[in-house]
Design an enzyme around this catalytic site. Structure first.
Site, short mmCIF file in Angstrom:
data_model
loop_
_atom_site.label_atom_id
_atom_site.label_comp_id
_atom_site.label_asym_id
_atom_site.label_seq_id
_atom_site.Cartn_x
_atom_site.Cartn_y
_atom_site.Cartn_z
N GLU A 6 57.04 67.09 15.99
CA GLU A 6 56.44 68.35 15.56
C GLU A 6 55.23 68.68 16.40
O GLU A 6 54.42 67.81 16.69
CB GLU A 6 55.93 68.20 14.13
CG GLU A 6 56.54 69.09 13.12
CD GLU A 6 55.91 68.86 11.77
OE1 GLU A 6 54.87 69.50 11.49
OE2 GLU A 6 56.42 68.05 11.01
N GLU B 187 56.90 81.00 6.82
CA GLU B 187 57.35 80.57 5.49
C GLU B 187 56.32 81.00 4.43
O GLU B 187 55.23 80.46 4.36
CB GLU B 187 57.56 79.06 5.47
CG GLU B 187 58.65 78.63 6.45
CD GLU B 187 58.71 77.13 6.65
OE1 GLU B 187 59.15 76.44 5.71
OE2 GLU B 187 58.29 76.65 7.72
N LYS C 240 54.31 78.65 1.64
CA LYS C 240 53.38 77.59 2.02
C LYS C 240 51.96 77.99 1.64
O LYS C 240 51.66 79.16 1.41
CB LYS C 240 53.49 77.32 3.51
CG LYS C 240 54.90 76.87 3.93
CD LYS C 240 54.92 76.25 5.28
CE LYS C 240 54.43 74.83 5.19
NZ LYS C 240 54.53 74.13 6.49
N GLU D 226 49.26 78.15 7.54
CA GLU D 226 50.50 77.42 7.26
C GLU D 226 51.69 78.36 7.10
O GLU D 226 52.83 77.97 7.36
CB GLU D 226 50.34 76.57 6.00
CG GLU D 226 49.41 75.40 6.15
CD GLU D 226 49.94 74.35 7.11
OE1 GLU D 226 51.18 74.22 7.23
OE2 GLU D 226 49.13 73.69 7.77
#
Length: 448
Positions: free
Chosen positions: A263, A317, A320, A325
């Site tokens: 990541e 997203e 989150k 984030e």
């Protein structure tokens, strides 16, 4: 992303424009496909988009969602699936590991190219002693279970945050945390050596920079950081973090084990006045990272070495926590790019034109975040207006996945195409959006 960073990861093949596309053969990098959102397209649509509209050929998911695994069947995309932290202790038992492989791998393989099983996510960073104690036994049990099933070539590994390091600066001094180094990490590295599998880490310059080191973190021009012990100069933080990991591995006797970047990424939006978080910086980090990786120069301590790298993440997203984030994605839920770092197939460079690669056609799909009640109302309106909704009825070619968003997507597009393809035909009380990306998947073909 590290456990305490509240994040996810995914794996994708990426070509960078600077100013022209690199070919997919020159370098490939992965992307993390996270699903902490309530507005994402159905997995078959995502898989079809990745296959036909991008150069992504490797994807990592954070669980073993059967709908996602099934969606990537016959796409040629390599998939890393994950044993969640909640499942980890159970699969430390051989019989449970065999059952996990039987339920989550065998029904889909080889149609779906499952190439790796990630065991948990940044377990050492959780500080959960029960999970930590079961991590290596779970890895060994899953490796044995895969081997027993005739799938010994499927790798087993586990991602680590850089919190496993007690010292990382200068890079040559890198070492693992005392108490973890010999008792936990060295045995994991021995497993990797014995099974010829990689040690997975999550380097994030985004979480390590300050006002003085922002350019250093973004691969932008800077004075560099000199490591007195080795006489090597570092021009970017990513290399420094990677070499710190390598130094720690070498210190416990495992410098020969391969390293995979599980990541890394940079958010495109943050809180008001948040240092270093912007659309420009996200483009700078990800594009410069890809250029650096594709150059093949390696790092100062690992020259000419390439790293399989997973960029975080595929989508923004919305569920989150915190603005940054929510905004690590390369794409919005409607499949429109947040920014372009070259992963989209250029129509003039496509190997062969196809309906899914058309950039002239347009489709109408639900907006990200459109409530299900509104989408159901759209379905009722369209089907009541004489549009053929047979494909989304039970047994129809677009019935699966059986959910409101997927059915609304087909119905709204059918109405849009049948009524002149004007933007206002896709308004649907501000719940529709026109897109240039074909939402067709498998046997479900959307008119254009």
């Amino acid at each position: 992303m590290p456990f305490y960073y509240n994040s996810l990861y995914l794996f994708f093949t990426l070509c960078f424009i600077a100013p022209h596309h690199l070919s997919a053969a020159e370098y490939t990098v992965g992307v993390n496909y996270g699903t902490v959102a309530d507005n994402l397209p159905p997995p078959p649509q995502v898989a079809a988009f990745i296959q036909s509209q991008t150069v992504i050929d490797k994807v990592k998911i954070f669980d073993a969602n059967p709908n996602i695994i099934r969606a990537f069947a016959n796409t040629g995309v390599s998939l890393t699936i994950t044993v969640t932290n909640a499942e980890l202790s159970a699969v430390a038992k051989p019989t449970s590991a065999e059952l996990w492989v039987a339920n989550n791998v065998l029904p889909f393989y080889p149609a779906t190219r499952i190439t790796r099983i990630a065991v948990g996510n940044e377990i050492l960073a959780t500080r959960d002693q029960n999970l930590i104690a079961h991590l290596l036994p779970a890895m060994k049990s899953l490796h044995s279970a895969a081997k027993l099933a005739g799938l010994a070539h499927i790798q087993v590994s586990t991602p680590h945050s850089l919190g496993i390091l007690s010292i990382s600066d200068p890079p040559s001094s890198g070492r693992f945390r005392a108490g973890y180094d010999q008792v936990i990490i060295a045995p994991i590295l021995e497993f990797h050596r014995q099974t010829n599998t990689p040690f997975m880490v999550c380097p994030y310059p985004y979480f390590g920079f300050n006002q003085e080191t922002l350019s250093y973190a973004l691969f932008q021009p800077n004075n560099g950081v000199f490591d007195v012990a080795t006489g090597l100069n570092y021009t970017n933080m990513f290399d420094a973090q990677m070499d710190a990991v390598y130094s720690a591995m070498k210190r416990v006797g495992y410098g020969d084990v391969d390293i995979v970047v599980a990541e890394t990424g940079w958010p495109s939006a943050g809180d008001p006045n948040q240092l270093g978080v912007s659309w420009d910086n996200a483009v700078s980090y990800n594009s410069n990272l890809v250029k650096h990786l594709s150059s093949g120069v390696g790092t100062p301590l690992m020259p000419n070495r390439t790293f399989e790298t997973y960029i975080f993440s595929l989508f923004n997203e919305d569920l989150k926590q915190g603005t940054p984030e929510k905004n690590f994605g390369l794409f919005r839920p409607d499949l429109q790019p947040v920014y372009d770092v070259g992963i989209l197939r250029h129509p003039k460079e496509a190997a062969a034109p196809s309906p899914t690669a058309s950039w002239e056609a347009k489709w109408c799909v639900p907006k990200g975040g459109a409530p299900e009640s509104a989408l159901q109302a759209n379905i009722d309106f369209v089907c009541g207006a004489g549009v053929d909704c047979t494909p989304i009825k039970l047994g129809g070619r677009c019935f699966e996945p059986d959910n409101v968003r997927s059915h609304a997507s087909y119905a709204m597009n059918a109405y849009y195409q049948a009524n002149g393809r004007h933007d206002f035909n896709c308004y649907f009380i501000n719940t529709g959006v026109v897109t240039a990306y074909d939402p067709s998947y498998e046997e479900c073909v959307y008119n254009a």
